[in-house]
Structure formats: structure tokens, C-alpha cells
Design a protein around this motif. Structure first.
Motif, PDB file in Angstrom:
ATOM      1  N   GLY A 190       0.830  -1.210   0.000  1.00  0.00           N
ATOM      2  CA  GLY A 190       0.000   0.000   0.000  1.00  0.00           C
ATOM      3  C   GLY A 190       0.854   1.245   0.000  1.00  0.00           C
ATOM      4  O   GLY A 190       1.938   1.262   0.574  1.00  0.00           O
ATOM      5  N   ARG A 191       0.344   2.304  -0.674  1.00  0.00           N
ATOM      6  CA  ARG A 191       1.160   3.522  -0.769  1.00  0.00           C
ATOM      7  C   ARG A 191       0.250   4.703  -1.089  1.00  0.00           C
ATOM      8  O   ARG A 191      -0.641   4.611  -1.941  1.00  0.00           O
ATOM      9  CB  ARG A 191       2.185   3.319  -1.878  1.00  0.00           C
ATOM     10  N   TYR A 192       0.449   5.841  -0.373  1.00  0.00           N
ATOM     11  CA  TYR A 192      -0.354   7.052  -0.570  1.00  0.00           C
ATOM     12  C   TYR A 192       0.560   8.253  -0.771  1.00  0.00           C
ATOM     13  O   TYR A 192       1.570   8.385  -0.082  1.00  0.00           O
ATOM     14  CB  TYR A 192      -1.236   7.294   0.661  1.00  0.00           C
ATOM     15  N   CYS A 193       0.154   9.122  -1.692  1.00  0.00           N
ATOM     16  CA  CYS A 193       0.934  10.332  -1.979  1.00  0.00           C
ATOM     17  C   CYS A 193       0.743  11.355  -0.849  1.00  0.00           C
ATOM     18  O   CYS A 193      -0.357  11.472  -0.302  1.00  0.00           O
ATOM     19  CB  CYS A 193       0.471  10.920  -3.302  1.00  0.00           C
ATOM     20  N   ASP A 194       1.818  12.084  -0.505  1.00  0.00           N
ATOM     21  CA  ASP A 194       1.680  13.084   0.566  1.00  0.00           C
ATOM     22  C   ASP A 194       1.246  14.453   0.011  1.00  0.00           C
ATOM     23  O   ASP A 194       1.197  15.429   0.741  1.00  0.00           O
ATOM     24  CB  ASP A 194       2.947  13.167   1.425  1.00  0.00           C
ATOM     25  N   GLN A 195       0.920  14.524  -1.291  1.00  0.00           N
ATOM     26  CA  GLN A 195       0.340  15.733  -1.899  1.00  0.00           C
ATOM     27  C   GLN A 195      -0.879  15.320  -2.734  1.00  0.00           C
ATOM     28  O   GLN A 195      -0.920  15.547  -3.948  1.00  0.00           O
ATOM     29  CB  GLN A 195       1.381  16.434  -2.798  1.00  0.00           C
ATOM     30  N   PRO A 196      -1.880  14.697  -2.065  1.00  0.00           N
ATOM     31  CA  PRO A 196      -2.996  14.138  -2.841  1.00  0.00           C
ATOM     32  C   PRO A 196      -3.830  15.190  -3.586  1.00  0.00           C
ATOM     33  O   PRO A 196      -4.444  14.867  -4.602  1.00  0.00           O
ATOM     34  CB  PRO A 196      -3.849  13.423  -1.780  1.00  0.00           C
ATOM     35  N   GLU A 197      -3.813  16.448  -3.081  1.00  0.00           N
ATOM     36  CA  GLU A 197      -4.599  17.452  -3.801  1.00  0.00           C
ATOM     37  C   GLU A 197      -3.913  17.894  -5.084  1.00  0.00           C
ATOM     38  O   GLU A 197      -4.560  18.092  -6.110  1.00  0.00           O
ATOM     39  CB  GLU A 197      -4.866  18.660  -2.900  1.00  0.00           C
ATOM     40  N   MET A 198      -2.606  17.969  -5.017  1.00  0.00           N
ATOM     41  CA  MET A 198      -1.845  18.346  -6.216  1.00  0.00           C
ATOM     42  C   MET A 198      -1.843  17.197  -7.242  1.00  0.00           C
ATOM     43  O   MET A 198      -1.897  17.426  -8.441  1.00  0.00           O
ATOM     44  CB  MET A 198      -0.405  18.661  -5.793  1.00  0.00           C
ATOM     45  N   PHE A 199      -1.794  15.962  -6.724  1.00  0.00           N
ATOM     46  CA  PHE A 199      -1.691  14.795  -7.606  1.00  0.00           C
ATOM     47  C   PHE A 199      -2.754  13.748  -7.262  1.00  0.00           C
ATOM     48  O   PHE A 199      -2.426  12.667  -6.759  1.00  0.00           O
ATOM     49  CB  PHE A 199      -0.285  14.176  -7.495  1.00  0.00           C
ATOM     50  N   PRO A 200      -4.035  14.067  -7.530  1.00  0.00           N
ATOM     51  CA  PRO A 200      -5.114  13.146  -7.134  1.00  0.00           C
ATOM     52  C   PRO A 200      -5.022  11.787  -7.828  1.00  0.00           C
ATOM     53  O   PRO A 200      -5.477  10.781  -7.288  1.00  0.00           O
ATOM     54  CB  PRO A 200      -6.390  13.895  -7.536  1.00  0.00           C
ATOM     55  N   GLY A 201      -4.400  11.760  -8.996  1.00  0.00           N
ATOM     56  CA  GLY A 201      -4.303  10.498  -9.750  1.00  0.00           C
ATOM     57  C   GLY A 201      -3.463   9.456  -9.038  1.00  0.00           C
ATOM     58  O   GLY A 201      -3.551   8.260  -9.338  1.00  0.00           O
ATOM     59  N   VAL A 202      -2.611   9.905  -8.099  1.00  0.00           N
ATOM     60  CA  VAL A 202      -1.781   8.944  -7.356  1.00  0.00           C
ATOM     61  C   VAL A 202      -2.008   9.078  -5.847  1.00  0.00           C
ATOM     62  O   VAL A 202      -1.119   8.740  -5.062  1.00  0.00           O
ATOM     63  CB  VAL A 202      -0.274   9.082  -7.700  1.00  0.00           C
ATOM     64  N   ALA A 203      -3.199   9.589  -5.466  1.00  0.00           N
ATOM     65  CA  ALA A 203      -3.540   9.672  -4.036  1.00  0.00           C
ATOM     66  C   ALA A 203      -3.392   8.277  -3.425  1.00  0.00           C
ATOM     67  O   ALA A 203      -2.818   8.100  -2.357  1.00  0.00           O
ATOM     68  CB  ALA A 203      -4.952  10.194  -3.850  1.00  0.00           C
ATOM     69  N   HIS A 204      -3.937   7.258  -4.105  1.00  0.00           N
ATOM     70  CA  HIS A 204      -3.631   5.844  -3.808  1.00  0.00           C
ATOM     71  C   HIS A 204      -2.688   5.389  -4.920  1.00  0.00           C
ATOM     72  O   HIS A 204      -2.975   5.640  -6.085  1.00  0.00           O
ATOM     73  CB  HIS A 204      -4.842   4.928  -3.956  1.00  0.00           C
ATOM     74  N   PHE A 205      -1.652   4.686  -4.571  1.00  0.00           N
ATOM     75  CA  PHE A 205      -0.770   4.151  -5.630  1.00  0.00           C
ATOM     76  C   PHE A 205      -0.193   2.818  -5.153  1.00  0.00           C
ATOM     77  O   PHE A 205       1.010   2.651  -5.011  1.00  0.00           O
ATOM     78  CB  PHE A 205       0.331   5.173  -5.971  1.00  0.00           C
TER      79      PHE A 205
END
Ligand code: HEM
Ligand code: SF4
Ligand code: SF4
Length: 437
Positions: free
Chosen positions: A82-97
Motif C-alpha cells: 500500500g502507498r499514498y501520496c503526501d500531496q494528494p490534492e496536487m496529484f489526485p491520480g496517485v492519491a492511492h498508488f
């Protein structure tokens, strides 16, 4: 027009090596065009946002993934990172990755049909990006959202007859060299052993039950094409115990220049005419070879089966006919107490189906380590802490000189009480009768 400006990453599109940036951009473009009219299950611009966050990391010089992430599928305790981006608003496409590990076929032979099925599923339910393959061996599907995990798992198991790989404190995905499928050095069927043990220990692979991770790797000869000795807790490395087979006519063909040394591996540079004495006989680590001028002789009793002469003259020297493998235990990366390579545990073991002897040995090692290993302690570290001697005891293997590179030079030797006449219980008064204070 790309979603994010990526001036730094763009520089990695130049140069001769295949550019991962160009490839990701191509995938981003393909998803935007959507030629197959797919109903993408995660954001269409996932690959674009991945490039965006990577560019940001290049600028900041630091990662933009949050710590950890615990996701998975029911029934299993691992397989998905599991992995989540620490800038989900800037990069919503990889909020979950999240990354999905898929168990690959031993030595990675594929049909296009199978790969197409994986790709079709991943285009729909994932980012379209992969790693072929992870260092352990798995097919790595890079980037999807939590809700897709069970969907992916259902599709790979029901439609592709394929399972997840391992992650966590368990048996990880095993891998082998390509073995007898296309190598004349193979001393056993590494792919078959890899497959057989993977199937045998599915439970240990899918549901973490160990103190820490544990890896199997299978090299069919000492050349180590899957690097079992460095990258697996339990390494099986093929060898033989009779004589190297020498074809004297072929040796002469090498000496005469008809056959290229090392199968032409050094053809890119002029190393002069092949000199069997300089390039083979004198390079033999045990100096057990002689060249009479017309005949090559090997004193096989002194041969350590290093592969050098066979590697140099593959058409003249062949592995023996009495084949099997050595088993080495304990390789690991530096954390915590230093890097280790495998230490020789079993010098020679027969390798034939159903591999009961090897499975029995694995069982004994696991029985010990699962009880005695500390939390997050690799078997290599358990061996250091509790001693190689203990490992020999629990596996029922008798100590032999082959177990050491050299004997100890310190005299801090432990004896078992029963080995010492009189034992440990002594009376100081009895001693004082002979030695006054
Ligand atoms: C100024 C120089 C040195 C000093 C101050 C020094 C000091 C010491 C001390 C305090 C001990 C511990 C003794 C004990 O606890 O029983 C010792 C042990 C020892 N030293 Fe030195 N040492 C010096 C030079 C050397 C040299 C040059 C060598 C070898 C070439 C050497 C070899 C040893 C050995 C082998 C021991 C261990 C003896 C044993 O307990 O089995 N030492 N030394
Ligand atoms: S490890 Fe040995 S047998 Fe396996 S592919 Fe490499 S050279 Fe061949
Ligand atoms: S395999 Fe290695 S040790 Fe054995 S004869 Fe050849 S070069 Fe010497």
C-alpha cells in the motif's frame, strides 16, 4: 499537452538507453486517447500525476510518498504494498498508488497471450505501469486504488489462474535461474524445484507466520545467475560430485583457435591468441589442471567446481553426471547487523522429485527459527546470535570441515557439560585441600 511541466524528467528522454520517462508519457497519452473505449477504474491521468510527483521529488530531493500503507485481499496477509501520496490534492491520480505483486512463472518464460491478459486487466484496473520484474521475481503492477484490489485478485485467479506473490514476514516469491531450459551447465531442474516448493509452501507465502521475511532462490550451477547466495535466506546451488567430462578433441579445437574461448564473450577486444595455460590451467583456483601439450588433465579430487574451465571452454569441458546441489543459508542485506551471504550448510544433496529431503530440511530450519528467531530477525542473524553449531544440531547435520572457510582463531570455546569428565559441579573445599589460600 502534458498535465504537469516536467523539465527535469524531460532531460531523461535523451541518450541511448530506453527512457522510462518516454514510456510513461506514451502510456499517459494512450490513456488520454483511450483507443479501446475502456471505462478506466482509476483516474485516467494516473501516469501523468506520477510524472508530476516524481518531478516534484526531483526538485525537492525528497520522496513524496507517505509512510507505509496496509492494504490487501481477504484470506491473505500480504501481496500488496500500500502507498499514498503526501500531496494528494496536487496529484489526485496517485492519491492511492498501491503495488500488486503477481507470482511469475519460474525463470519468466511467457506467452504473449498470458501477458496480454495481464495487460488488459491492468489497463482497466490499474495505472498501466509495471515493473518487469521486482528484484525478488514478481510481476509488479505499479499503482492502483484500494477498491480495485479484490477486483484484480478475482480476475487473476478466476481468469488467469494466477496468484499473488509474497510480502511481509513470510516466505517471499521464490525464483530460479533458467536452468535446464536453456543452459548446459544446469545440474538440476531449477525451475521445477522453484515451482514445486512455491506450490508446497503457498500457505507460508500468503499468510505471514514467521519472525521475518524468508526467501528461496535456485541456481542450477555455481555461476549464480539468480544470485541465490546473496539474495536468499535459503539458497540451492547446483553442482556435481564425479569428474568433469573432457572432450580432448574439442580442447584441441580451442587451442587451435577453431572454437572461441568463453563462447566469444571477450570478442569485443583483442586479447591475443587463446593460451590454454595462461587462461585456464593457471587460473584454476586449486591448480588441479595440467596441459601436457596435447591433453588436458584434471585432478578432480582437488577441483572445487568453480566453473572457470567449463565457462572458458564450454564445448570441451562439461559438468559431471552425478548431479545435485549445495544448500547455503543466511544471506541478507545490511540491516540490522551487517550484510551476509549464504553459508554452506549441506555440501551435496540429491535433487529429484518430490524433493522430500529438501522439504524436510526446510521444515527443520523453520521449526527452529519460528520458535527462536527474535521479532524481525533474519535467519542469518539468528545463526549469528545462536551459533552455526545450533543450526547444525536442529538440522541434524554433522559438523564437517566444509562448513568453515577457516577454523576459529579465538579460544573462547564452549563445551557441553557431558563432554567434560566430572561435569561443572565442583566443590571449592575439595580444591582448597590441595591449594591453600
Ligand atoms: C604499550 C603497549 C601495550 C600495552 C599497554 C598493552 C597492554 C595490554 C594489556 C593491559 C593487556 C591485558 C592483560 C590482561 O588483562 O591479562 C594486554 C594483553 C595482550 N597484549 Fe598487550 N599491550 C601492549 C602491546 C602489545 C603488543 C605489541 C602485543 C603484540 C605484538 C600485545 C599482545 C597482547 C596479547 C596477545 C594480549 C592478550 C594476552 C591474553 O590475555 O591472552 N600487546 N596487553
Ligand atoms: S546459474 Fe548456472 S545453470 Fe543457471 S543459468 Fe546460470 S550458468 Fe546456467
Ligand atoms: S572447475 Fe575450477 S577448480 Fe575445477 S578444474 Fe575447473 S578451474 Fe579448476
Amino acid at each position: 499537452m502534458a498535465k504537469h511541466a516536467t523539465p527535469k524528467l524531460d532531460q531523461l528522454e535523451s541518450g541511448p538507453w530506453p527512457s522510462f520517462v518516454s514510456d510513461i508519457k506514451q502510456e499517459a497519452e494512450s490513456r488520454t486517447k483511450n483507443p479501446k473505449g475502456l471505462d478506466y477504474q482509476i483516474p485516467v491521468d494516473c501516469p501523468s500525476d506520477l510524472l508530476g510527483v516524481l518531478e516534484l521529488s526531483y526538485t525537492d530531493g525528497e520522496t513524496h510518498w507517505k509512510h507505509g500503507g496496509i492494504v490487501g485481499v481477504f484470506g491473505y496477509g500480504g501481496g500488496v504494498i500500500g502507498r499514498y501520496c503526501d500531496q494528494p490534492e496536487m496529484f489526485p491520480g496517485v492519491a492511492h498508488f498501491h503495488t500488486v505483486r503477481i507470482n511469475q512463472p519460474a525463470a519468466k518464460y511467457y506467452s504473449t497471450d498470458f501477458l496480454r491478459q495481464i495487460c488488459d486487466m491492468w489497463d482497466l484496473r490499474g495505472s498501466g505501469l509495471t515493473n518487469m520484474h521486482g528484484s525478488t521475481g514478481d510481476i509488479v503492477l505499479l499503482g492502483t486504488q484500494t477498491a480495485q484490489l479484490e477486483e484484480i485478485f478475482h480476475e487473476i485467479t478466476h481468469k488467469m489462474n494466477t496468484d499473488l506473490g509474497g510480502s511481509g514476514s513470510n516466505l517471499r516469491t521464490p525464483e530460479s535461474c533458467l536452468g535446464s531450459s536453456r543452459c548446459e551447465y544446469a545440474c538440476y531442474d531449477a525451475q521445477d524445484l522453484c515451482y514445486n516448493l512455491t506450490m508446497e509452501f503457498q500457505d507460508e507465502l500468503h499468510r505471514p507466520a514467521f519472525p521475518y521475511k524468508f526467501k528461496f532462490k535456485f541456481d542450477a550451477c555455481p555461476n549464480g545467475c539468480v544470485a541465490a547466495i546473496a539474495r536468499s535466506d535459503f539458497a540451492v546451488i547446483g553442482t556435481w560430485k564425479d569428474d568433469i567430462r573432457i572432450d580432448q578433441a574439442a580442447v584441441k579445437a580451442y587451442v587451435g583457435g577453431e572454437f572461441k574461448p568463453n563462447a566469444g564473450a571477450h570478442a569485443g577486444r583483442d586479447w591475443g591468441k587463446f593460451d590454454i595455460v595462461e587462461e585456464v590451467v593457471k587460473r584454476c583456483p586449486t591448480k588441479c589442471m595440467t596441459w601436457t601439450g596435447s591433453e588436458l588433465r584434471i585432478n578432480n579430487k582437488e577441483c572445487t567446481r568453480c566453473m572457470h574451465c567449463i565457462n572458458t571452454m564450454p564445448r570441451a569441458c562439461r559438468i559431471g553426471n552425478e548431479r545435485g546441489a549445495s544448500i547455503l543459508l543466511g544471506a541478507k542485506a545490511p540491516v540490522l547487523d551487517g550484510a551476509q551471504m549464504g553459508s554452506l550448510l549441506v555440501p551435496f544433496i540429491e535433487v529429484s522429485e518430490p524433493y522430500d529431503e529438501i522439504k524436510d530440511l526446510i521444515g527443520k530450519i523453520w521449526d527452529w527459527w519460528m520458535e527462536e528467531g527474535k521479532n524481525r530477525e533474519r535467519i542469518g542473524e539468528t545463526m549469528k546470535r545462536l551459533s552455526f553449531q545450533k543450526l547444525l544440531e536442529v538440522t541434524g547435520i554433522e559438523a564437517m570441515p566444509q562448513h568453515v572457510c577457516e577454523p576459529r582463531h579465538n579460544p573462547y570455546m564452549f563445551f557441553k557439560e557431558e563432554e567434560v569428565p566430572g561435569g561443572w559441579n565442583r566443590d571449592i573445599a575439595a580444591y582448597r585441600k590441595r591449594h591453600l589460600r
